[in-house]
Write an enzyme that holds these catalytic residues in place. Structure first.
Site, short mmCIF file in Angstrom:
data_model
loop_
_atom_site.label_atom_id
_atom_site.label_comp_id
_atom_site.label_asym_id
_atom_site.label_seq_id
_atom_site.Cartn_x
_atom_site.Cartn_y
_atom_site.Cartn_z
N GLY A 15 0.70 -1.28 0.06
CA GLY A 15 0.14 -0.01 -0.13
C GLY A 15 0.85 1.36 -0.05
CB VAL A 18 -2.79 3.20 -1.61
CG1 VAL A 18 -4.36 3.63 -0.98
CG2 VAL A 18 -3.30 2.06 -2.77
CE LYS A 33 7.82 2.45 -7.86
NZ LYS A 33 7.23 1.82 -6.81
CG LEU A 187 -10.18 3.17 2.30
CD1 LEU A 187 -9.53 4.34 1.40
CD2 LEU A 187 -10.90 3.57 3.29
N1 LIG Z 1 -5.83 1.55 2.01
C1 LIG Z 1 -6.06 0.50 0.85
N2 LIG Z 1 -7.57 0.15 0.88
C2 LIG Z 1 -7.97 -0.46 -0.10
N3 LIG Z 1 -6.95 -1.12 -1.04
C3 LIG Z 1 -5.34 -0.76 -0.96
C4 LIG Z 1 -5.25 0.00 0.18
N4 LIG Z 1 -3.95 0.10 0.05
C5 LIG Z 1 -3.47 -0.65 -0.90
N5 LIG Z 1 -4.37 -1.08 -1.65
C6 LIG Z 1 -4.42 -2.22 -2.57
O1 LIG Z 1 -3.46 -3.06 -2.50
C7 LIG Z 1 -2.76 -3.19 -3.69
C8 LIG Z 1 -1.20 -2.77 -3.53
O2 LIG Z 1 -0.94 -1.45 -3.17
P1 LIG Z 1 0.03 -0.65 -3.57
O3 LIG Z 1 0.13 -0.83 -4.95
O4 LIG Z 1 -0.17 0.56 -3.01
O5 LIG Z 1 1.38 -1.34 -2.88
P2 LIG Z 1 2.82 -0.93 -3.00
O6 LIG Z 1 3.30 -1.29 -1.66
O7 LIG Z 1 3.06 0.27 -3.43
O8 LIG Z 1 3.35 -1.96 -3.97
P3 LIG Z 1 4.78 -1.74 -4.66
O9 LIG Z 1 5.87 -2.51 -4.05
O10 LIG Z 1 4.56 -2.75 -6.00
O11 LIG Z 1 4.97 -0.52 -5.48
C9 LIG Z 1 -3.28 -2.51 -4.67
O12 LIG Z 1 -4.34 -3.06 -5.60
C10 LIG Z 1 -4.09 -1.18 -4.08
O13 LIG Z 1 -5.02 -0.49 -4.79
MG LIG Z 2 4.17 1.02 -5.27
#
Ligand SMILES: Nc1ncnc2c1ncn2[C@@H]1O[C@H](COP(=O)(O)OP(=O)(O)OP(=O)(O)O)[C@@H](O)[C@H]1O
Ligand SMILES: [Mg+2]
Length: 213
Positions: A15, A18, A33, A187
């Site tokens: 996440g 997000v 990024k 969420l």
């Molecule tokens: N608070 C939240 N509520 C609902 N869905 C979420 C939430 N946080 C993350 N997600 C969902 O979980 C998945 C992974 O989230 P995200 O892409 O933000 O992870 P990340 O840590 O940035 O991954 P990466 O290491 O690939 O960059 C996505 O599909 C995102 O929409």
């Molecule tokens: Mg990410």
């Protein structure tokens, strides 16, 4: 002088993007990024633009765009690209707070000699560590904090993502000697409005703003 913050995490897919979208929105900032590994579907920059309703000019171009969703060192090798860590030695200069999202976790390799944390160590930019709330997170979070401290990387605090686990959050705060910034709940409907609302409810933006370097 730009103010900057790094968003890292205990793992991939927890996440960070997000959270970064919500933070970039709350700071009226820019997002960067440096290394995007995986170009099928939405990239992290595109997700931040959509979820944070960030203007296109506030999304800075990635330094490396790699096709394969894998560790950057491998993704780069498969693409026939060489990641030059020196090329990342100074983040872009912008006239708004800059939110920088790493790939995966701290010890993710960029090359066979360099991990992401080495780049963060050179930057000395304060870091928010994103962590899950589910089982296993105490170990991952405390290990990540050790990896940050051993490199003298400044820590803003931990941002949890997921369902409430009060004891987990509190033991990490205590054993990790770290500030818990808040928790972004999972969420059911994730869109710019629900995200902005949840972030405002669960985080104090001034606490994070003060830590920008
Ligand atoms: N608070 C939240 N509520 C609902 N869905 C979420 C939430 N946080 C993350 N997600 C969902 O979980 C998945 C992974 O989230 P995200 O892409 O933000 O992870 P990340 O840590 O940035 O991954 P990466 O290491 O690939 O960059 C996505 O599909 C995102 O929409
Ligand atoms: Mg990410």
């Amino acid at each position: 002088m730009t103010s900057r913050i790094v968003i890292t995490g205990t793992d991939t897919g927890i996440g960070k993007t997000v959270f970064s979208a919500a933070l970039t929105d709350a700071l009226s900032g820019c997002y960067w990024k440096p290394v995007q590994a995986g170009l099928d579907g939405e990239t992290d920059s595109q997700a931040v633009r959509r979820l944070g309703r960030i203007e296109a000019r506030h999304i800075l171009p990635e330094a490396y765009r790699l096709a394969t969703p894998a560790s950057p060192h491998l993704s780069a090798r498969l693409d026939g690209v060489t990641i030059l860590p020196d090329s990342l030695s100074s983040p872009p200069l912008v006239d708004a707070p800059l939110v920088i999202e790493g790939a995966g976790g701290l010890l993710v390799p960029l090359t066979e000699r360099t991990v992401f944390a080495d780049v963060f160590q050179r930057w000395r930019i304060p870091v928010v560590l994103c962590a899950r709330t589910e089982l296993g997170t105490i170990n991952h979070t405390l290990l990540s904090l050790e990896a940050l401290r051993v490199r003298s990387i400044p820590i803003v605090g931990v941002a949890f993502i997921g369902d409430e686990r009060a004891d987990t959050e509190s033991i990490i705060g205590k054993l990790g000697h770290v500030r818990v910034l808040g928790r972004l709940p999972r969420l059911d409907t994730l869109n710019p409005d629900t995200l902005r609302h949840a972030f405002r409810e669960h985080f104090e933006i001034d606490q994070i703003r003060e830590a920008l370097a």
